[in-house]
Scaffold this active site. Structure first.
Site, PDB file in Angstrom:
ATOM      1  N   HIS A  52       5.970  37.600 -18.123  1.00  0.00           N
ATOM      2  CA  HIS A  52       4.993  38.418 -18.390  1.00  0.00           C
ATOM      3  C   HIS A  52       4.101  38.629 -19.402  1.00  0.00           C
ATOM      4  O   HIS A  52       2.995  39.016 -19.596  1.00  0.00           O
ATOM      5  CB  HIS A  52       5.729  40.220 -18.535  1.00  0.00           C
ATOM      6  CG  HIS A  52       6.382  40.767 -17.214  1.00  0.00           C
ATOM      7  ND1 HIS A  52       5.736  40.970 -16.116  1.00  0.00           N
ATOM      8  CD2 HIS A  52       7.745  41.052 -17.232  1.00  0.00           C
ATOM      9  CE1 HIS A  52       6.629  41.539 -15.376  1.00  0.00           C
ATOM     10  NE2 HIS A  52       7.865  41.499 -15.849  1.00  0.00           N
ATOM     11  N   ASP A  66      16.708  40.257 -10.680  1.00  0.00           N
ATOM     12  CA  ASP A  66      16.795  41.406 -10.809  1.00  0.00           C
ATOM     13  C   ASP A  66      16.341  41.960  -9.384  1.00  0.00           C
ATOM     14  O   ASP A  66      16.283  43.435  -9.177  1.00  0.00           O
ATOM     15  CB  ASP A  66      15.767  42.106 -11.746  1.00  0.00           C
ATOM     16  CG  ASP A  66      14.446  41.457 -12.025  1.00  0.00           C
ATOM     17  OD1 ASP A  66      14.177  40.560 -11.319  1.00  0.00           O
ATOM     18  OD2 ASP A  66      13.533  41.641 -12.987  1.00  0.00           O
ATOM     19  N   ASP A  85      11.419  36.610  -9.455  1.00  0.00           N
ATOM     20  CA  ASP A  85      11.916  37.863 -10.210  1.00  0.00           C
ATOM     21  C   ASP A  85      11.304  39.041  -9.406  1.00  0.00           C
ATOM     22  O   ASP A  85      10.132  39.170  -8.858  1.00  0.00           O
ATOM     23  CB  ASP A  85      11.079  37.724 -11.362  1.00  0.00           C
ATOM     24  CG  ASP A  85      11.784  38.854 -12.425  1.00  0.00           C
ATOM     25  OD1 ASP A  85      12.578  38.681 -13.222  1.00  0.00           O
ATOM     26  OD2 ASP A  85      11.172  39.933 -12.549  1.00  0.00           O
ATOM     27  N   HIS A 114       9.673  41.635 -10.431  1.00  0.00           N
ATOM     28  CA  HIS A 114       8.433  42.066 -11.182  1.00  0.00           C
ATOM     29  C   HIS A 114       7.444  40.939 -11.018  1.00  0.00           C
ATOM     30  O   HIS A 114       7.815  39.997 -11.007  1.00  0.00           O
ATOM     31  CB  HIS A 114       8.410  42.563 -12.612  1.00  0.00           C
ATOM     32  CG  HIS A 114       9.699  43.504 -12.687  1.00  0.00           C
ATOM     33  ND1 HIS A 114      10.798  43.337 -13.026  1.00  0.00           N
ATOM     34  CD2 HIS A 114       9.568  45.032 -12.679  1.00  0.00           C
ATOM     35  CE1 HIS A 114      11.532  44.447 -13.136  1.00  0.00           C
ATOM     36  NE2 HIS A 114      10.970  45.363 -12.988  1.00  0.00           N
TER      37      HIS A 114
END
Length: 740
Positions: free
Chosen positions: A148, A281, A188, A190
């Site tokens: 991120h 995740d 991931d 996200h």
């Protein structure tokens, strides 16, 4: 300390050579103000403990962690950002806390700087070892995560973008390793917004991200992760996003994306190396991801990737917040890296319909860049779908047949929960509990046991009657519930909210006896005279809190002639309650969606404000440059005028000089003419002189001849002096004298 490059006493012959990197120092980064924060040091500890307990660390080479150098981090981050992360741990705790609040999902402590540098340096270490063929593959168990983090900003638990730093290091600093094309796979849950932006215009890196997006409402809550974001310039087509529309995606959904998007493109791209942003995740049980990928699923995804780049793969840990899931998933992946053997197992599930819809949209968007995606998928393939994902919060209040089917299924389960305890009751126990003999007789009459006869006054049986009770209730429901049930909208329209707090209720058209009130303490009905479903209005996430009590009467409720009606009413009440709950879920979902859009709008506004400030700064800079340019222009104009004046003066002087030159030319012509005349005169004089010399020579010669003649004539009489003169004449000296 880890023993870098050593095999821990275990021979690695007969299997792939795999590097593992873990360092306890990265656990120093911790949120001291929130003990329940999901990004905790226990994430990597649980992984390491799992690998050690299974003995897998003994089959790998354990590597030392190294801090990254600033020059390598600066390849993707700004100098301001690097200096900020370097110094943040030396600040006071209060200042760190205040600074962290300015960012999105970020915390700092005394160990943050060191951990960030170690994570980035460890990513460089493993990719370099794999790229140099020292290892077949490697796994860096690092934190904080990185995908991120953007050029100038930490966000989403990420401080430095570890994967982007490592990939850029190979491309820019180590060209001799021959790594010219890199595939980055971000699984991931996200979206890897930071990594995407860092390679947005770069065709050397194919960035692939599969993530929950839900039309921009899922973190990081922007349009960056949509499938239309494919890169720009040289990087157009080299950015691939697969955005899930919902949660609960599992192995089958990911396998479909791999088979019909990632693998065909990877084959055409033909990478020299693969780097996986290995966030776990999306695993089963993750509190933030809400998906269902199993350890087996992750192992299959990794195994499919090992068919490319000669199996040169480096995995770098990203997210994953269920300690058990992240440990098992990592273990499964390391097993795949070690054993070059087929994976045993299968998945019989099908992808969601939304998964096929997203896959088709992505293929269509990218088909102009990757011809292998141009063909449409067979209808037989995409028709193999799983039931829609079940969520507590519905995104729609549609009353389609599928919705009704799912609602009836849920209600059937609910009724089973009601029927089961009733069916296990003993009739005499019911009578004892209520103190109502009439009720016991009614129960025995309405649900007779196998031992009872037709006499309703007989003593009730004490044996359980599960089949009789269950069948009796079902019969009553079937016979009495033929009329259609009201929709959730109709139920809410009939729900009266007494703003004055008087507790007055409104009945339903199909059952006037049912009263819904907003204040059960002030209801006008008595406990035994009617049936009341209480709804307590509370402000809770833009919805309502439903009081689950059904306030039923006691003895009057079980009147013999009304028992069937009461059972039917109970069933309809359950339907109404479910409809109301469904509507409340809809309101809550709409509220959450609106809240997500609001957050996205606020973020967009913040970005716009930042852009506005940037534009203002640029405008001020441009105005300053314009002012400087105007000053320079004025100076040049003045200088031009001065030069013009000087030019005019020079032109005047040139005219005068030209006149003088002309005058001199005229004088020169006259002088030349005079010189020519003098030359002619000199030539004439020279000619005349020659004539005079010639005449003199003639005279001398004649004189010489006469003298000679006379000398010969007078020779006998000449004396010595005369003889000397004669000799002089003989020698020609006399001639010279005469010439003089």
């Amino acid at each position: 300390m880890m023993e870098s490059g050593k095999d821990n006493g275990t021979k690695l012959t007969g299997q792939r050579r795999v590097g593992l990197l873990y360092d306890e120092r990265m656990c120093k980064h911790e949120n001291l103000h929130d003990g329940y924060h999901p990004e905790t040091p226990n994430r990597i500890r649980s992984i390491w403990n799992k690998l050690q307990s299974t003995g897998i660390t003994q089959r790998c080479v354990i590597l030392d962690a190294k801090e990254a150098e600033d020059k390598h981090i600066l390849s993707v981050h700004s100098k301001k950002h690097v200096n900020f992360i370097k110094k943040i741990s030396s600040e006071s705790d209060s200042r760190r806390l205040k600074t962290a609040s300015k960012f999105d999902s970020i915390y700092f402590n005394e160990g943050s700087s060191e951990a960030a540098y170690l994570a980035a340096g460890s990513a460089i270490e493993v990719v370099e070892r794999v790229a140099s063929r020292e290892f077949n593959s490697a796994f860096a168990i690092v934190r904080p995560p990185g995908h991120h983090a953007e050029r100038d900003e930490p966000m989403g638990f990420c401080l430095f973008n570890n994967v982007a730093i490592a990939a850029t290091y190979l491309l820019e600093e180590r060209p001799e390793l021959g790594i010219k094309k890199i595939l980055i796979v971000d699984w991931d849950i996200h979206h890897g917004n930071g990594t995407q932006k860092m390679f947005w215009n770069d065709s050397r890196v194919l960035f692939f991200s599969v993530h929950r997006h839900e039309f921009g409402s899922f973190y990081p809550a922007s349009d960056d992760g949509f499938y239309t974001m494919v890169g720009e310039g040289a990087g157009a087509g080299y950015n691939i996003n697969v955005p899930w529309e919902n949660g609960r995606c599992g192995d089958a959904d990911y396998f479909a994306v791999w088979d019909h998007i990632l693998l065909p493109v990877a084959k055409e791209f033909n990478p020299d190396m693969i780097i996986v942003s290995a966030g776990f995740d999306a695993a089963i049980g993750d509190p933030l991801g809400g998906c269902r990928v199993s350890p087996f699923g992750y192992s299959v995804l990794l195994k499919k990737l090992m068919n490319f780049a000669e199996g040169r793969i480096a995995l770098i840990l990203e997210g994953g917040y269920n300690l058990d899931s992240i440990a098992k998933s990592t273990h499964a992946c390391v097993e795949v890296l070690l054993e070059d053997e087929p994976i045993v197992g299968s998945s019989e599930a099908y992808p969601f319909e939304s998964t096929w819809r997203v896959i088709q949209a992505v293929r269509q968007e990218l088909s102009c860049f990757w011809p292998t995606l141009a063909n449409e998928l067979p209808q037989k393939l995409i028709s193999q779908i799983a039931p829609p994902p079940h969520t507590l919060i519905s995104s729609s209040d549609s009353e389609t047949e599928d919705d009704k089917g799912r609602q009836n299924s849920d209600l059937a389960e609910l009724l089973q929960d009601v029927i089961k305890p009733l069916s296990e009751l003993k009739v005499d126990a019911v009578a004892m509990a209520t103190g109502n003999a009439k009720m016991a007789r009614l129960m025995a009459h309405f649900f007779p046991s196998e031992d009872s006869d037709d006499d309703t006054t007989a003593t009730p049986s004490v044996e359980p009657m599960p089949d009789a009770v269950g069948e009796g209730i079902r019969q009553v429901i079937d016979e009495g519930d033929e009329q259609p049930q009201p929709s959730a909208e109709a139920l809410l329209q009939n729900l009266a909210v007494d703003e004055a707090g008087q507790g007055q209720g409104v009945g339903f058209e199909d059952d006037p006896e049912l009263t819904i009130v907003t204040n059960p303490k002030k209801r006008k009905t008595t406990p035994g005279s009617s049936k009341t479903l209480t709804v307590m209005e509370k402000n809770f996430d833009a919805g309502y809190f439903i009081d689950s009590q059904l306030l039923l009467g006691t003895e009057e409720f079980f009147r013999e002639e009304d028992l069937a009606a009461q059972v039917r009413w109970t069933y309809r009440s359950l339907l109404r309650a479910a409809a109301i709950v469904r509507k409340m879920e809809l309101v809550l979902a709409q509220s959450q969606l609106a809240e997500g859009k609001l957050r996205a709008s606020q973020k967009d506004i913040s970005k716009l404000k930042a852009q506005e400030e940037l534009l203002k700064a640029r405008l001020a800079e441009e105005e300053k440059k314009a002012e400087e340019s105007a000053t320079k222009i004025n100076y040049l104009v003045d200088r031009d005028l001065s030069l013009s004046s000087q030019l005019n003066s020079a032109q005047g002087r040139a005219t005068v000089a030209e006149a003088k030159v002309k005058e001199l030319e005229e004088k020169l012509a006259e002088v030349t003419k005079s010189a020519e005349a003098a030359k002619q005169e000199a030539l004439a004089l020279k000619k005349k002189n020659k004539e005079i010399v010639r005449d003199a020579r003639g005279v001398v010669k004649a004189t010489e001849e006469r003298i000679k003649a006379q000398v010969f004539l007078l020779a006998p009489d000449l004396d010595t002096s005369m003889i000397g003169a004669f000799k002089m004449i003989q020698d020609g000296k006399i001639v010279d004298i005469l010439r003089q």
